[in-house]
Scaffold this motif. Structure first.
Motif, short mmCIF file in Angstrom:
data_model
loop_
_atom_site.label_atom_id
_atom_site.label_comp_id
_atom_site.label_asym_id
_atom_site.label_seq_id
_atom_site.Cartn_x
_atom_site.Cartn_y
_atom_site.Cartn_z
N CYS A 286 0.85 -1.19 0.00
CA CYS A 286 0.00 0.00 0.00
C CYS A 286 0.89 1.25 0.00
O CYS A 286 2.10 1.17 0.22
CB CYS A 286 -0.94 0.00 1.22
SG CYS A 286 -0.13 0.32 2.80
N SER A 287 0.29 2.40 -0.23
CA SER A 287 1.07 3.64 -0.33
C SER A 287 1.80 3.95 0.97
O SER A 287 2.93 4.44 0.94
CB SER A 287 0.14 4.80 -0.70
OG SER A 287 -0.89 4.95 0.26
N ARG A 288 1.19 3.64 2.10
CA ARG A 288 1.85 3.92 3.38
C ARG A 288 3.09 3.07 3.55
O ARG A 288 4.14 3.56 3.99
CB ARG A 288 0.86 3.69 4.53
CG ARG A 288 1.43 4.03 5.90
CD ARG A 288 0.45 3.74 7.00
NE ARG A 288 1.04 3.86 8.32
CZ ARG A 288 0.56 3.31 9.43
NH1 ARG A 288 -0.58 2.60 9.36
NH2 ARG A 288 1.17 3.45 10.58
N CYS A 289 3.01 1.79 3.20
CA CYS A 289 4.17 0.91 3.33
C CYS A 289 5.25 1.26 2.32
O CYS A 289 6.44 1.29 2.64
CB CYS A 289 3.74 -0.55 3.16
SG CYS A 289 2.92 -1.24 4.60
N THR A 290 4.84 1.51 1.08
CA THR A 290 5.80 1.85 0.04
C THR A 290 6.56 3.13 0.38
O THR A 290 7.78 3.20 0.28
CB THR A 290 5.07 2.02 -1.32
OG1 THR A 290 4.36 0.82 -1.62
CG2 THR A 290 6.07 2.31 -2.43
N GLU A 291 5.80 4.14 0.81
CA GLU A 291 6.42 5.40 1.20
C GLU A 291 7.28 5.22 2.45
O GLU A 291 8.36 5.81 2.57
CB GLU A 291 5.34 6.45 1.46
CG GLU A 291 5.84 7.87 1.63
CD GLU A 291 6.35 8.50 0.35
OE1 GLU A 291 6.94 9.59 0.43
OE2 GLU A 291 6.16 7.91 -0.73
N GLY A 292 6.80 4.39 3.37
CA GLY A 292 7.54 4.15 4.61
C GLY A 292 8.88 3.47 4.37
O GLY A 292 9.87 3.78 5.03
#
Length: 572
Positions: A286-292
């Motif tokens: 997800c975007s949160r994991c990818t960005e994280g």
């Protein structure tokens, strides 16, 4: 309205919105398609009757473990004897697969069975089996490995049912595991693994919803305003009926995602993905994991070891640093992943002041790892249930003391902004509030029966406890808001915020009541008022918010101030 269609960047299906939804709006309600777990002693007996060498007439068999006494194959027993969390999880998963297969065999709705068999499940065929030399990312490799492991375990479960004299041949399960039906049995086990909600409930649409660590929808029990009764001809109608609500604004064409992680949604990407790999057999993209992974995950923030050297042989933070109350300027570093171009990406820390940290001090990293292990072990129990309502007061106090010690340890090692410190604080706050409410109720009863208000020292102690709860709540709310999620903070702290408000209102003076109303109001408009906890809780929170107004009105009708009345009564 929604539709199920292929995701553009994967081969899987997902649920998409065909209209706009605002927070709190019901998207749809749904009955389970199939229930692959017994829900009554009669159903437990039906499952157990298909197996040999266990007593099908035994009493008091737990619903959540109907085959607890079934002897497992040697390979599974030997694995679980190591007493590691992974091996114990594999044993529980193996038993769950057997229960799912036995329940599926008994299910009689053929149309629902066919729709169930169309749901996602991992397969034993994978592109990596054909070309292991191809260049793939570490995430793809992780996904392949976790899927391979669960498929392997399911194969072992089918072979166990086929090759051991544990299944009665004449039963439905005996027919299901025959060679010509064994692929269906395997598929049923894998669909259960990847798609079931707690309790073995599997839904045609809800089970197609993907996970996101920044979820935009939540699933809850059936709408309390909905009338009882069957909604269709399904044999499971009305049982396990669930409601899907928008947790944030959803636009037309947006994918509708929920979180599979519960309170661990508020942990960092490393812990979140460990949980997802273990329980749902995938790595989140997800975007949160990818960005994280790329920029760093603020949920894993720790005071920088270079800017703030540890005490005690490089283990513990200075007090001003760990609490970060403004006495000193604290610089934080956040975990991020450095892509190495190989399958082994490197985890490192990036400081807001001194940049990327090449290597973490061994004492610091070792102490952090041990602290996290203890914290996660405690949270696994604490996030499921805090203090039981029928616990003795001494038992409650012991639970709170254990959590307080771990919270203090986490704060001294990881700092006040780390997810482990905040989730431990959340568990401690929930337990403390349970004890405070019980004590306040007890004192209220005593005042009513004995005609006194109790000692001033007891009231002072109670006020100190509530003040600590207020401080804890404010810290947790600040932490959740720092994560920048689309959903409201009330999804984690709604009930504890109400708990703090109840305690403050319980003191009975206007000042405390007003202060309590501020915490109730923080979670009212964007959480309780939108129906996430039902009409009854909305009314409770509204009552707490306005209690001080009624108090002022009542006082205006009397000839004496309430404090004067209380003191007269106490000293008469």
């Amino acid at each position: 309205m929604t539709e199920v269609k292929l995701k553009s960047n994967t081969a899987g299906l997902a649920l998409y919105a065909t209209q706009e939804y605002q927070p709190g709006q019901i998207i749809f309600t749904e009955n389970p398609l199939v229930i692959l777990a017994p829900k009554s002693p009669l159903e437990v007996k039906a499952v157990r009757c298909q197996f040999q060498n266990i007593d099908s007439d035994a009493k008091n068999i737990p619903l959540d473990s109907p085959l607890y006494d079934l002897t497992l194959p040697t390979s599974i027993r030997e694995s679980s004897s190591s007493s590691t969390s992974t091996s114990n999880h594999d044993e529980n998963l193996f038993r769950g697969m057997l229960v799912a297969a036995a329940s599926f065999a008994l299910f009689q709705n053929e149309d629902a069975k066919q729709r169930f068999l169309s749901l996602y499940h991992p397969t034993s065929i994978h592109i990596l089996d054909h070309d292991k030399s191809q260049d793939i990312s570490s995430i793809m490799m992780d996904n392949y490995l976790v899927e391979r492991n669960v498929v392997s375990l399911a194969h072992q479960a089918v072979e166990y049912l086929q090759n051991h004299s544990c299944v009665k041949p004449c039963t439905k399960l005996g027919q299901l595991v025959r060679d010509d039906s064994s692929e269906i049995c395997l598929k049923a086990m894998l669909i259960w693994c990847c798609n079931s909600f707690q309790g073995g409930y599997i839904y045609e649409k809800m089970s197609r919803m993907n996970h996101s660590c920044d979820f935009n929808a939540v699933v809850s029990a059936r709408d309390p305003e909905e009338k009882e009764g069957r909604q269709d001809d399904s044999s499971t109608a009305g049982v396990g009926r669930q409601v899907l609500r928008a947790a944030s604004w959803i636009q037309v064409g947006d994918e509708i995602c929920i979180s599979y992680l519960g309170s661990y949604t508020y942990a960092d990407s490393m812990l979140r993905n460990e949980r997802l790999k273990k329980e749902k057999f995938f790595v989140c993209q997800c975007s949160r994991c990818t960005e994280g992974r790329r920029m760093g995950d603020v949920a894993g923030s720790i005071p920088c070891p270079m800017c703030h050297p540890r005490l005690g042989g490089g283990r513990y933070l200075e007090e001003d640093v760990q609490y970060d109350d403004g006495e000193v300027e604290v610089h934080y570093c956040i975990p991020c992943v450095v892509v190495s171009g190989t399958r082994e990406d490197k985890l490192t820390y990036k400081c807001e002041k001194c940049g990327m940290l090449d290597d973490m001090d061994l004492n610091v990293s070792s102490t952090m790892e041990k602290t996290l292990t203890r914290a996660i072990s405690h949270l696994d129990r604490g996030l499921e249930k805090h203090c039981e309502i029928d616990d003795e007061e001494e038992e409650r106090a012991t639970k709170i003391e254990m959590t307080e010690r771990l919270t203090s340890l986490a704060s001294s090692v990881l700092g006040s902004r780390h997810w482990a410190t905040n989730l431990l604080t959340f568990v401690m706050l929930s337990a403390k509030l349970s004890l405070i409410h019980a004590n306040m109720l007890c004192k209220s009863v005593q005042r009513g029966s004995k005609g006194n208000d109790g000692s001033s020292s007891e009231e002072a102690d109670l006020m100190t406890d509530v003040a600590e709860c207020v401080d804890s709540l404010e810290r947790i709310m600040a932490y959740v808001e720092s994560l920048g999620l689309n959903s409201h903070v009330g999804h984690l702290v709604g009930n504890v915020a109400v708990g703090v408000a109840r305690a403050l209102v319980g003191f009975g003076d206007v000042k405390s009541m007003k202060y309590g109303s501020t915490f109730a109001s923080k979670v009212y408009d964007d959480y309780f008022k939108l129906g996430f906890e039902g009409d009854a809780m909305e009314k409770v929170v509204d009552t707490l918010m306005n209690a001080w107004k009624r108090k002022v009105g009542d006082d205006a009708d009397g000839s004496e101030e309430p404090e004067q009345k209380r003191q007269k009564k106490a000293y008469s």
